[in-house]
Design a protein around this motif. Structure first.
Motif, PDB file in Angstrom:
ATOM      1  N   ALA A 122       0.825  -1.205   0.000  1.00  0.00           N
ATOM      2  CA  ALA A 122       0.000   0.000   0.000  1.00  0.00           C
ATOM      3  C   ALA A 122       0.865   1.264   0.000  1.00  0.00           C
ATOM      4  O   ALA A 122       0.549   2.251  -0.679  1.00  0.00           O
ATOM      5  CB  ALA A 122      -0.932  -0.006   1.217  1.00  0.00           C
ATOM      6  N   LEU A 123       1.955   1.234   0.753  1.00  0.00           N
ATOM      7  CA  LEU A 123       2.871   2.380   0.758  1.00  0.00           C
ATOM      8  C   LEU A 123       3.483   2.600  -0.621  1.00  0.00           C
ATOM      9  O   LEU A 123       3.620   3.748  -1.081  1.00  0.00           O
ATOM     10  CB  LEU A 123       3.965   2.170   1.799  1.00  0.00           C
ATOM     11  N   TRP A 124       3.863   1.518  -1.291  1.00  0.00           N
ATOM     12  CA  TRP A 124       4.459   1.661  -2.627  1.00  0.00           C
ATOM     13  C   TRP A 124       3.426   2.183  -3.633  1.00  0.00           C
ATOM     14  O   TRP A 124       3.774   2.973  -4.521  1.00  0.00           O
ATOM     15  CB  TRP A 124       5.039   0.339  -3.098  1.00  0.00           C
ATOM     16  N   LEU A 125       2.171   1.772  -3.500  1.00  0.00           N
ATOM     17  CA  LEU A 125       1.137   2.301  -4.392  1.00  0.00           C
ATOM     18  C   LEU A 125       0.923   3.797  -4.145  1.00  0.00           C
ATOM     19  O   LEU A 125       0.710   4.565  -5.092  1.00  0.00           O
ATOM     20  CB  LEU A 125      -0.174   1.535  -4.176  1.00  0.00           C
ATOM     21  N   ARG A 126       1.003   4.196  -2.891  1.00  0.00           N
ATOM     22  CA  ARG A 126       0.880   5.625  -2.601  1.00  0.00           C
ATOM     23  C   ARG A 126       2.057   6.404  -3.184  1.00  0.00           C
ATOM     24  O   ARG A 126       1.888   7.503  -3.722  1.00  0.00           O
ATOM     25  CB  ARG A 126       0.801   5.832  -1.087  1.00  0.00           C
ATOM     26  N   ALA A 127       3.257   5.836  -3.080  1.00  0.00           N
ATOM     27  CA  ALA A 127       4.428   6.492  -3.661  1.00  0.00           C
ATOM     28  C   ALA A 127       4.307   6.572  -5.181  1.00  0.00           C
ATOM     29  O   ALA A 127       4.691   7.579  -5.793  1.00  0.00           O
ATOM     30  CB  ALA A 127       5.697   5.744  -3.275  1.00  0.00           C
TER      31      ALA A 127
END
Length: 396
Positions: A122-127
């Protein structure tokens, strides 16, 4: 969630990262305790294998968020909540370590790992949404993390006899994800921040070694049998831990990360090469604890496997620290040979009457050799050169 400045001054670990580390101590302690019980129970081989697999899971989850946070850390409410969810996953993972050691049950560990990896994706998708310049890299990370997690879940449904080869395949896939993702572009990680984070984990595993050994010696002394052997064990254990700390922190990692190790190949060798460094430091505490227990059971007739559990982790630590952390500084002289020589000699201390003390003395001798060589090299350089090196290291 924009990428942070890789040259940002005064970049240090945040209080949230320190809390993250603190909770991972629990998982490290459980893994160390499981290895110690296996060695004391006469199952050193299977215990070492399970420890290696469990510790990889702990280290990999810690390392992935560490490198992500070095590049992206807005410290806003969504980010904080996501990291707190990661901490929850680490605690669930720690709760499953005992079952993994006792009967190979990976369900709870997999559940905790799923929480860790889902939140990381989820963090990588936000990035990817917030940083268009590195969108391909972030999307590759998100896809790789998700696919690997599906593989770990699928592994639970395999027959027991096929799980070990499948686990090895999954480990290879996990290690390949960052290499594949960053071939599309490097994230803006910070050299000094990464160096500090790795140093923090070294302190975690060394602290766990001290705690495990101290607890075992305390319990053994309560039985009032052969206290002299326990005193020698405690003295040797302290010498080893002190020397391991001294030798690792004798070389500043951020200087090579900011220069020669910007290149992907060297960076990955350094980052991945720390797995045996961390694992060996944690295993050392387990070996000392097991030796203390067996000393009270058998007196001086401690099995060779338990003696090796005290000396072999130190040898692995010394050799890997030299290979990935010391040797890249390219300092000549005696240290080029001293580290490998002591790493080869330390395992032979398992045959000594007091293996921990002999290994500790060998490590202390290495500290003396390296320190004297450093002082000789420093005094041999002009003051102006040393001042310029200091300015460069500070600016890195």
């Amino acid at each position: 969630m924009r990428g942070r400045d890789p040259g940002e001054p005064h970049r240090t670990a945040t209080s949230l990262e320190l809390l993250f580390d603190l909770c991972f101590v629990i998982a490290v302690a459980e893994a160390s305790r499981g290895l110690s019980a296996a060695v004391a129970g006469g199952h050193a081989g299977s215990g070492a294998l399970r420890f290696a697999l469990v510790f990889f899971t702990i280290w990999w989850a810690w390392m992935n968020l560490t490198w992500f946070a070095s590049a992206y850390d807005p410290d806003d409410v969504p980010y904080r909540l996501t990291v707190l969810a990661q901490i929850t996953g680490s605690l669930v993972l720690a709760a499953g370590v005992a079952q993994a050691f006792q009967d190979g049950d990976l369900r709870i560990i997999t559940l905790g790992y799923a929480v860790l990896r889902t939140t990381l994706a989820a963090l990588w998708l936000r990035a990817a949404r917030s940083d268009p310049a590195r969108r391909r890299t972030a999307l590759r990370f998100a896809a790789g993390v998700t696919l690997c997690q599906l593989g770990w879940i699928g592994l639970l449904f395999l027959p027991a006899q096929t799980r070990l080869p499948a686990i090895l395949v999954m480990i290879a896939c996990e290690l390949a994800v960052p290499v594949w993702a960053q071939s599309a572009g490097t994230t803006p990680w910070h050299p000094r921040h990464i160096a500090e984070r790795y140093e923090s984990f070294v302190l975690i595993v060394l602290g766990e070694s001290v705690a495990a050994a101290a607890g075992a010696v305390r319990d053994a002394l309560g039985r009032h049998r052969d206290p002299g052997a326990l005193y020698l064990l405690a003295a040797g254990g302290l010498l080893m831990v002190f020397a391991m700390w001294w030798l690792y922190f004798a070389r500043p990692a951020h200087t090579i990360l900011a220069t020669t190790h910007r290149a992907a190949r060297r960076r990955f060798v350094w980052a991945y090469g720390h797995l045996p460094v961390f694992a060996a430091a944690a295993a050392e505490g387990a070996g000392l604890a097991a030796y203390a227990v067996l000393t009270q059971r058998h007196g001086g007739a401690v099995p060779l496997a338990a003696r090796a559990a005290v000396t072999v982790p130190v040898a692995v630590f010394l050799f890997t620290v030299w290979a990935v952390h010391v040797r890249p500084h390219r300092r000549g002289g005696v240290e080029r040979f001293a580290f490998p020589a002591v790493a080869v000699a330390v395992p032979a201390a398992a045959f000594a009457p007091a293996p921990a003390l002999v290994a500790g003395l060998l490590c202390a001798a290495l500290v003396v050799v390296v320190t004297r060589a450093d002082r000789a090299a420093c005094t041999g350089r002009p003051v102006e050169v040393r001042a310029e090196e200091g300015r460069r290291a500070g600016g890195a």
